[in-house]
Scaffold this active site. Structure first.
Site, PDB file in Angstrom:
ATOM      1  N   LEU A  62       7.821  -4.730 -17.543  1.00 47.63           N
ATOM      2  CA  LEU A  62       7.730  -6.302 -17.236  1.00 47.63           C
ATOM      3  C   LEU A  62       7.060  -7.027 -18.553  1.00 47.63           C
ATOM      4  O   LEU A  62       7.144  -7.953 -18.581  1.00 47.63           O
ATOM      5  CB  LEU A  62       6.559  -6.310 -16.153  1.00 47.63           C
ATOM      6  N   ALA A  85       4.258  -3.876 -10.699  1.00 46.03           N
ATOM      7  CA  ALA A  85       2.902  -4.762 -10.738  1.00 46.03           C
ATOM      8  C   ALA A  85       2.043  -3.588 -11.074  1.00 46.03           C
ATOM      9  O   ALA A  85       2.337  -2.618 -10.603  1.00 46.03           O
ATOM     10  CB  ALA A  85       2.717  -5.457  -9.631  1.00 46.03           C
ATOM     11  N   GLN A  86       1.089  -3.903 -11.670  1.00 41.88           N
ATOM     12  CA  GLN A  86      -0.370  -3.167 -11.858  1.00 41.88           C
ATOM     13  C   GLN A  86      -0.997  -3.563 -10.516  1.00 41.88           C
ATOM     14  O   GLN A  86      -1.360  -4.817 -10.359  1.00 41.88           O
ATOM     15  CB  GLN A  86      -1.190  -3.479 -12.909  1.00 41.88           C
ATOM     16  N   SER A  87      -0.703  -2.699  -9.302  1.00 42.75           N
ATOM     17  CA  SER A  87      -0.772  -3.160  -7.810  1.00 42.75           C
ATOM     18  C   SER A  87      -2.253  -2.890  -7.288  1.00 42.75           C
ATOM     19  O   SER A  87      -2.316  -2.973  -6.149  1.00 42.75           O
ATOM     20  CB  SER A  87       0.221  -2.766  -7.201  1.00 42.75           C
ATOM     21  N   THR A 128       1.105 -11.432  -2.292  1.00 44.08           N
ATOM     22  CA  THR A 128       0.142 -10.449  -1.313  1.00 44.08           C
ATOM     23  C   THR A 128      -0.810 -11.117  -0.818  1.00 44.08           C
ATOM     24  O   THR A 128      -1.404 -12.382  -0.959  1.00 44.08           O
ATOM     25  CB  THR A 128      -0.777  -9.485  -2.129  1.00 44.08           C
ATOM     26  N   GLU A 130      -3.801 -10.629  -0.510  1.00 46.60           N
ATOM     27  CA  GLU A 130      -4.884 -10.701  -1.462  1.00 46.60           C
ATOM     28  C   GLU A 130      -5.211 -11.997  -2.048  1.00 46.60           C
ATOM     29  O   GLU A 130      -6.262 -12.590  -2.575  1.00 46.60           O
ATOM     30  CB  GLU A 130      -5.009  -9.690  -2.716  1.00 46.60           C
ATOM     31  N   TYR A 152      -6.635  -8.871  -9.976  1.00 48.61           N
ATOM     32  CA  TYR A 152      -5.195  -8.497  -9.296  1.00 48.61           C
ATOM     33  C   TYR A 152      -4.920  -9.864  -8.321  1.00 48.61           C
ATOM     34  O   TYR A 152      -3.691 -10.670  -8.624  1.00 48.61           O
ATOM     35  CB  TYR A 152      -5.153  -7.431  -8.375  1.00 48.61           C
ATOM     36  N   LYS A 156      -1.697 -12.351  -9.090  1.00 50.22           N
ATOM     37  CA  LYS A 156      -0.615 -12.514  -8.167  1.00 50.22           C
ATOM     38  C   LYS A 156      -0.657 -14.299  -7.758  1.00 50.22           C
ATOM     39  O   LYS A 156       0.751 -14.584  -7.394  1.00 50.22           O
ATOM     40  CB  LYS A 156      -0.898 -11.848  -6.843  1.00 50.22           C
TER      41      LYS A 156
HETATM   42  P1  NDP Z   1       3.052   0.462  -6.148  1.00 53.18           P
HETATM   43  O1  NDP Z   1       2.059   0.701  -6.921  1.00 53.18           O
HETATM   44  O2  NDP Z   1       3.410   1.946  -5.377  1.00 53.18           O
HETATM   45  O3  NDP Z   1       4.221   0.569  -7.193  1.00 53.18           O
HETATM   46  C1  NDP Z   1       4.164  -0.421  -8.235  1.00 53.18           C
HETATM   47  C2  NDP Z   1       5.388  -0.123  -9.211  1.00 53.18           C
HETATM   48  O4  NDP Z   1       5.212  -1.240 -10.394  1.00 53.18           O
HETATM   49  C3  NDP Z   1       5.579   1.056  -9.845  1.00 53.18           C
HETATM   50  O5  NDP Z   1       6.899   1.611  -9.767  1.00 53.18           O
HETATM   51  C4  NDP Z   1       5.097   1.012 -11.125  1.00 53.18           C
HETATM   52  O6  NDP Z   1       5.621   2.071 -12.121  1.00 53.18           O
HETATM   53  C5  NDP Z   1       5.513  -0.291 -11.520  1.00 53.18           C
HETATM   54  N1  NDP Z   1       5.095  -0.983 -12.782  1.00 53.18           N
HETATM   55  C6  NDP Z   1       3.668  -1.090 -13.005  1.00 53.18           C
HETATM   56  N2  NDP Z   1       3.692  -1.564 -14.291  1.00 53.18           N
HETATM   57  C7  NDP Z   1       5.000  -1.765 -14.701  1.00 53.18           C
HETATM   58  C8  NDP Z   1       5.465  -2.492 -15.902  1.00 53.18           C
HETATM   59  N3  NDP Z   1       4.724  -2.832 -16.836  1.00 53.18           N
HETATM   60  N4  NDP Z   1       6.638  -2.573 -15.913  1.00 53.18           N
HETATM   61  C9  NDP Z   1       7.614  -2.156 -15.005  1.00 53.18           C
HETATM   62  N5  NDP Z   1       7.289  -1.428 -13.913  1.00 53.18           N
HETATM   63  C10 NDP Z   1       5.826  -1.517 -13.683  1.00 53.18           C
HETATM   64  O7  NDP Z   1       3.162  -0.693  -5.328  1.00 53.18           O
HETATM   65  P2  NDP Z   1       3.704  -0.904  -3.979  1.00 53.18           P
HETATM   66  O8  NDP Z   1       5.334  -0.533  -3.841  1.00 53.18           O
HETATM   67  O9  NDP Z   1       2.775  -0.567  -2.667  1.00 53.18           O
HETATM   68  O10 NDP Z   1       4.096  -2.566  -3.836  1.00 53.18           O
HETATM   69  C11 NDP Z   1       5.008  -3.387  -4.396  1.00 53.18           C
HETATM   70  C12 NDP Z   1       4.669  -4.710  -4.765  1.00 53.18           C
HETATM   71  O11 NDP Z   1       4.020  -5.204  -3.690  1.00 53.18           O
HETATM   72  C13 NDP Z   1       3.605  -4.640  -5.920  1.00 53.18           C
HETATM   73  O12 NDP Z   1       3.914  -5.747  -6.598  1.00 53.18           O
HETATM   74  C14 NDP Z   1       2.193  -4.899  -5.179  1.00 53.18           C
HETATM   75  O13 NDP Z   1       1.360  -5.652  -5.920  1.00 53.18           O
HETATM   76  C15 NDP Z   1       2.831  -5.864  -3.792  1.00 53.18           C
HETATM   77  N6  NDP Z   1       2.191  -5.813  -2.613  1.00 53.18           N
HETATM   78  C16 NDP Z   1       1.916  -4.502  -2.000  1.00 53.18           C
HETATM   79  C17 NDP Z   1       1.051  -4.486  -1.138  1.00 53.18           C
HETATM   80  C18 NDP Z   1       0.620  -3.164  -0.334  1.00 53.18           C
HETATM   81  O14 NDP Z   1       0.115  -3.182   0.809  1.00 53.18           O
HETATM   82  N7  NDP Z   1       1.534  -1.977  -0.601  1.00 53.18           N
HETATM   83  C19 NDP Z   1       0.560  -5.649  -0.198  1.00 53.18           C
HETATM   84  C20 NDP Z   1       1.180  -6.727  -0.716  1.00 53.18           C
HETATM   85  C21 NDP Z   1       1.754  -6.755  -2.026  1.00 53.18           C
HETATM   86  P3  NDP Z   1       4.850   3.384 -12.549  1.00 53.18           P
HETATM   87  O15 NDP Z   1       5.234   4.267 -11.199  1.00 53.18           O
HETATM   88  O16 NDP Z   1       5.388   3.836 -13.807  1.00 53.18           O
HETATM   89  O17 NDP Z   1       3.570   3.120 -12.291  1.00 53.18           O
HETATM   90  P1  GDP Z   2      -6.303  -3.425  -1.207  1.00 55.76           P
HETATM   91  O1  GDP Z   2      -6.605  -4.339  -0.006  1.00 55.76           O
HETATM   92  O2  GDP Z   2      -5.311  -3.907  -2.041  1.00 55.76           O
HETATM   93  O3  GDP Z   2      -7.465  -3.602  -1.947  1.00 55.76           O
HETATM   94  O4  GDP Z   2      -6.189  -2.056  -0.733  1.00 55.76           O
HETATM   95  P2  GDP Z   2      -7.108  -0.721  -0.829  1.00 55.76           P
HETATM   96  O5  GDP Z   2      -6.473   0.472   0.193  1.00 55.76           O
HETATM   97  O6  GDP Z   2      -7.316  -0.418  -2.100  1.00 55.76           O
HETATM   98  O7  GDP Z   2      -8.372  -1.236  -0.250  1.00 55.76           O
HETATM   99  C1  GDP Z   2      -8.370  -1.706   1.020  1.00 55.76           C
HETATM  100  C2  GDP Z   2     -10.060  -1.870   1.412  1.00 55.76           C
HETATM  101  O8  GDP Z   2     -10.679  -0.748   1.444  1.00 55.76           O
HETATM  102  C3  GDP Z   2     -10.703  -2.736   0.483  1.00 55.76           C
HETATM  103  O9  GDP Z   2     -11.544  -3.640   0.918  1.00 55.76           O
HETATM  104  C4  GDP Z   2     -12.072  -1.459  -0.265  1.00 55.76           C
HETATM  105  O10 GDP Z   2     -13.128  -2.248  -0.832  1.00 55.76           O
HETATM  106  C5  GDP Z   2     -11.945  -0.797   0.804  1.00 55.76           C
HETATM  107  N1  GDP Z   2     -12.494   0.671   0.477  1.00 55.76           N
HETATM  108  C6  GDP Z   2     -13.521   1.265   0.993  1.00 55.76           C
HETATM  109  N2  GDP Z   2     -13.447   2.480   0.393  1.00 55.76           N
HETATM  110  C7  GDP Z   2     -12.557   2.808  -0.403  1.00 55.76           C
HETATM  111  C8  GDP Z   2     -11.849   3.680  -1.325  1.00 55.76           C
HETATM  112  O11 GDP Z   2     -12.495   4.655  -1.236  1.00 55.76           O
HETATM  113  N3  GDP Z   2     -10.968   3.317  -2.077  1.00 55.76           N
HETATM  114  C9  GDP Z   2     -10.144   2.385  -1.915  1.00 55.76           C
HETATM  115  N4  GDP Z   2      -8.977   2.011  -2.559  1.00 55.76           N
HETATM  116  N5  GDP Z   2     -10.765   1.338  -1.002  1.00 55.76           N
HETATM  117  C10 GDP Z   2     -11.919   1.406  -0.318  1.00 55.76           C
END
Ligand code: NDP
Ligand code: GDP
Length: 340
Positions: A62, A85-87, A128, A130, A152, A156
């Site tokens: 990215l 993303a940095q997710s 998201t 968020e 984050y 987003k």
């Molecule tokens: P993950 O953290 O599992 O995956 C993120 C991906 O982004 C990984 O493949 C990572 O690669 C890649 N990535 C990070 N930095 C870069 C970069 N600089 N260039 C290219 N690729 C990069 O996230 P999810 O699959 O859970 O989520 C998918 C998307 O949806 C994300 O954008 C997230 O923010 C968004 N989202 C997710 C939610 C959720 O609950 N899961 C809710 C709402 C939105 P690497 O393996 O190398 O780190």
């Molecule tokens: P987010 O909703 O994308 O931040 O997803 P997370 O699963 O990281 O966090 C969900 C919620 O759980 C947030 O409000 C966090 O503050 C809460 N939480 C409580 N304890 C923890 C913990 O030990 N790890 C993480 N990741 N979240 C925590």
């Protein structure tokens, strides 16, 4: 002709599920991954698609616009799903600039390339819940005002409005799915649900004593990632590019998720004490859950609850897995993994 889709973030949870889904639909899938000293394709292997002939892995970052340009130019996909993303919200407080550059500006980098190469490419942006952050109304829907609470969320937000701006400025079919938290056995262990199911299964197996957790009382609307990627696909097939909230419409506390996980392990947790001194003890009086303030966030998103009405009416998409079923799916997978 086979339809071509580029999925960024192929090594992540949603990237793997979406790739499998599109392969089954007959797509040729190009999976963007970033170069690291040891690239990890465990999720693609888990879903048994790593060596599928319909999947081609391409180096993609990215942060590198020239790289993005060449990837899109050489593939010429009809659809791009930006899941990269940095997710992780927690890390975004520690690496805000990197988060803004990847999660925010990275999206602009892709849209600029689409604008240059082919405005007919359809673009999906992973927005998201968020964005709602310090929520302005309950439940949150497509028209609810945003108030992000982390680097984050702010990144987003930039990505969200940039996507809409490119649609309005250049007529690109670009849309954002406002997805609430979605989990699965493929979720990273730093996220709270998977952290809990991994720890509770290890506790059950005698491999770990205790789970250390942050804020127990925040609420999330958790759904099953495998189902959410189908909504993502449908958004890009819809006749017009629009924003959709994807959620279950139910929310639960972290505390409830922990109780559900222990229930799956046939253990019962009782809560004692207050605030940072609160602990969860098992039926033998052993402390199995304790609070570690290191997991608190500088600004918290206390409650998220999505209104899935629009996606149900227009996309005919509905969440089918409730929190307890989801927890059960994740616990089974982690029990099996940790047994080994
Ligand atoms: P993950 O953290 O599992 O995956 C993120 C991906 O982004 C990984 O493949 C990572 O690669 C890649 N990535 C990070 N930095 C870069 C970069 N600089 N260039 C290219 N690729 C990069 O996230 P999810 O699959 O859970 O989520 C998918 C998307 O949806 C994300 O954008 C997230 O923010 C968004 N989202 C997710 C939610 C959720 O609950 N899961 C809710 C709402 C939105 P690497 O393996 O190398 O780190
Ligand atoms: P987010 O909703 O994308 O931040 O997803 P997370 O699963 O990281 O966090 C969900 C919620 O759980 C947030 O409000 C966090 O503050 C809460 N939480 C409580 N304890 C923890 C913990 O030990 N790890 C993480 N990741 N979240 C925590």
């Amino acid at each position: 002709m086979m339809k071509k889709a580029l999925i960024t973030g192929i090594t992540g949870q949603d990237g793997a599920y979406l790739a499998k889904f599109l392969i089954e639909k007959g797509y040729k899938v190009y999976g963007g991954f970033r170069r690291t000293s040891t690239v990890n394709f465990w999720r693609l292997e888990y879903l048994k698609i790593k060596d599928n002939p319909q999947l081609e892995l391409v180096e993609f970052d990215l942060l590198d616009q020239g790289n993005i340009y060449r990837v899109i130019e050489s593939i010429r996909p009809q659809e791009i799903y930006n899941l990269a993303a940095q997710s992780f919200v927690g890390v975004s407080f520690k690496q805000p600039t990197l988060t803004a550059q990847t999660t925010g500006v990275g999206v602009l980098n892709i849209l600029e390339c689409i604008r240059e190469i082919d405005k007919n490419i359809r673009f999906y942006q992973a927005s998201t819940s968020e964005l709602f952050g310090k929520v302005r109304e309950m439940p949150q829907k497509e028209t609810t005002p945003f108030h992000p609470r982390s680097p984050y969320g702010v990144s987003k937000l930039f990505a969200h409005w940039t996507t809409i701006n490119y649609r309005e400025s250049y007529g690109i079919f670009a849309c954002c799915g406002i997805l609430f938290n979605h989990e699965s056995p493929l979720r990273g262990k730093e996220f709270v649900t998977r952290k809990i199911t991994d720890a509770v299964s290890r506790i059950k197996l005698g491999k770990q004593e205790c789970l250390e957790i942050g804020n127990l009382n925040v609420k999330r609307d958790w759904g099953y990632a495998k189902e959410y990627v189908e909504a993502i696909y449908q958004m890009l097939q819809h006749k017009t590019p629009e924003e959709f909230v994807i959620a279950t419409g139910k929310s639960h506390t972290i505390r409830e998720f922990i109780e559900a996980a222990f229930e799956c392990a046939q253990m019962k947790i009782t809560w004692k004490g207050e605030d940072v001194d609160e602990v969860g003890v098992d039926s033998n009086g052993v402390v199995r859950v304790k609070i570690n303030p290191k997991f608190f966030r500088p600004a918290e998103v206390n409650t998220l609850l999505g209104d899935p009405k629009k996606s149900k009416e227009i996309l005919k998409w509905e969440s089918k897995t409730d929190m307890k079923q989801l927890c059960d799916i994740m616990m089974r997978a982690d029990m099996a993994r940790n047994q080994g």
